[in-house]
Enzyme design. Structure first.
Site, PDB file in Angstrom:
ATOM      1  N   VAL B 107       0.735  -0.848  -0.047  1.00 41.52           N
ATOM      2  CA  VAL B 107       0.416  -0.136   0.274  1.00 41.52           C
ATOM      3  C   VAL B 107       1.158   1.361  -0.081  1.00 41.52           C
ATOM      4  O   VAL B 107       1.879   1.471   0.686  1.00 41.52           O
ATOM      5  CB  VAL B 107      -0.675   0.010   1.313  1.00 41.52           C
ATOM      6  CG1 VAL B 107      -1.710   0.802   1.404  1.00 41.52           C
ATOM      7  CG2 VAL B 107      -1.328  -1.316   1.360  1.00 41.52           C
ATOM      8  N   CYS B 108       0.074   2.046  -0.170  1.00 45.54           N
ATOM      9  CA  CYS B 108       0.884   3.680  -0.758  1.00 45.54           C
ATOM     10  C   CYS B 108       2.661   3.128  -1.052  1.00 45.54           C
ATOM     11  O   CYS B 108       2.940   2.704  -1.854  1.00 45.54           O
ATOM     12  CB  CYS B 108       0.852   3.984   0.280  1.00 45.54           C
ATOM     13  SG  CYS B 108       1.054   5.736   0.454  1.00 45.54           S
ATOM     14  N   THR B 109       3.857   3.978  -0.264  1.00 44.85           N
ATOM     15  CA  THR B 109       5.026   3.833  -0.459  1.00 44.85           C
ATOM     16  C   THR B 109       6.211   2.412  -0.188  1.00 44.85           C
ATOM     17  O   THR B 109       6.816   2.150  -0.636  1.00 44.85           O
ATOM     18  CB  THR B 109       5.684   5.311   0.308  1.00 44.85           C
ATOM     19  OG1 THR B 109       5.189   4.669   1.421  1.00 44.85           O
ATOM     20  CG2 THR B 109       5.399   6.569  -0.614  1.00 44.85           C
ATOM     21  N   THR B 127       2.634   3.177  -6.309  1.00 44.46           N
ATOM     22  CA  THR B 127       2.593   3.580  -5.093  1.00 44.46           C
ATOM     23  C   THR B 127       1.864   5.680  -5.286  1.00 44.46           C
ATOM     24  O   THR B 127       0.672   5.578  -5.776  1.00 44.46           O
ATOM     25  CB  THR B 127       4.717   4.157  -5.545  1.00 44.46           C
ATOM     26  OG1 THR B 127       4.385   4.195  -3.907  1.00 44.46           O
ATOM     27  CG2 THR B 127       4.405   5.388  -5.930  1.00 44.46           C
TER      28      THR B 127
END
Lengths: 231, 231
Positions: B107-109, B127
């Protein structure tokens, strides 16, 4: 500096708390006039309905007096939240925090706790779709909307609705531009892979009893309250 | 029984973890063939980018051998996640978990960590919108979509995208009907109060440097990696 306080108690649904907490924490990062805390009876980790334990930043006692919050937000859950409807100590904590607050919020079945604390008498409010009737039995006027505002009280529907509620609250507290920046930073541009909920197709007859069964079991030691809420 | 393991490390963005964790925990409640854990280097509470501390259910060592997970999901964050790009111990833990897993998610970074661990070479991945270029510099093929699947790897865009990713994964693992039930139980029927993100209006020129500045600061002690990722 104004404080937004989230109430933590054992057994909550983790996302009820963390969704709006994330929104408000990003808000506080962009607007230093806001401070965010998570308060509980003790500093010990609280279990949740996930494998994660949650550690608060404050105890309720540390928020007394001049540290009283501007806004207080109460998350919900399943059995443990239903059991908490008979927890006079927690309800008194919520009443005390709410008495000094300008904004009283809830997510999911957290509104049942607000109602049990006597804070929703005659007010329009919402909760998880499966227990809207229970909210009515506690004296509120149940409304099947995602976010409901009535005076100082803002209530969100089930679990994930806390994110929508918090973004709306962020807009009220810090302006729409800041709220949109928060939305962008948490990249809240939802694309549910199976689309939105098709409410016409929801099998309420099989799912509502799951929740009311949990409610009845959680209040087994409080037959009068159990009868009032599930009869 | 198959295990979905979420990776916890200090300083994560809480919602990156708790969004998909909630989805998978509700899935496991409806489908007992799934088990959900949160694993970290130690059992101590980990700080987050909110006032909340998070306590894992397991240490990484407890997931070794026969307890190795079927799926592993890595959340992201800001400075602490960027600093973790140079944390060989964490990257080795991620590689070890991924080696035995059928599904590798982020998830995300968190996808930057997967890439730094060497797991995204030549793979399509996503990302947080503000660091898509960084993902490319780590050897992945960056894609500006909300959820990206490539072989065993599924990556989500920023923060809240983890909920969409997890519902899609729930559908793959347990079927669409169960995924729809999970969606209903967490009432994921999003209504962002200011509407979806208007990407054409996003001021990337002022916001991207916030993230890349955090990245450069977090890697101050690792000048070669910093230069590679921010040049």
């Amino acid at each position: 500096m104004k404080t937004v306080a989230f109430v933590l108690y054992p057994g909550i649904t983790a996302l009820d708390l963390v969704g709006p907490l994330q929104v408000m924490s990003v808000l506080a990062a962009f607007d230093p006039s806001w401070n965010v805390v998570v308060a509980a009876e003790t500093a010990r980790p609280a279990p949740t309905d996930t494998p994660l334990g949650l550690v608060p930043s404050h105890t309720f006692d540390q928020l007394a007096g001049p540290a009283a919050p501007y806004a207080v937000i109460v998350p919900g859950g399943t059995e443990p939240t239903f059991a908490a409807l008979a927890d006079d100590r927690l309800l008194e904590r919520i009443r005390t925090l709410a008495a000094g607050a300008q904004v009283i919020g809830s997510v999911c079945t957290g509104s049942l706790l607000l109602a049990a604390a006597g804070l929703l008498q005659g007010r329009r409010a919402t909760t998880h779709w499966a227990v809207l009737d229970v909210l009515g039995r506690l004296g509120a006027v149940p409304v099947a909307e995602r976010v409901v505002q009535d005076g100082p009280v803002v209530t969100a529907a089930g679990v994930s609705a806390g994110i929508d509620m918090a973004l709306a609250l962020a807009g009220r507290l810090a302006g729409e531009e800041t709220a949109r920046t928060v939305q962008l930073m948490i990249e809240y541009d939802p694309q549910p892979p199976y689309g939105p909920i098709d409410w016409a197709a929801v099998d309420r007859a099989s799912l509502v009893p799951v929740m009311t069964g949990m409610l009845a079991a959680a209040l087994a030691d409080h037959p009068r309250l159990r009868e009032r809420l599930t009869a």
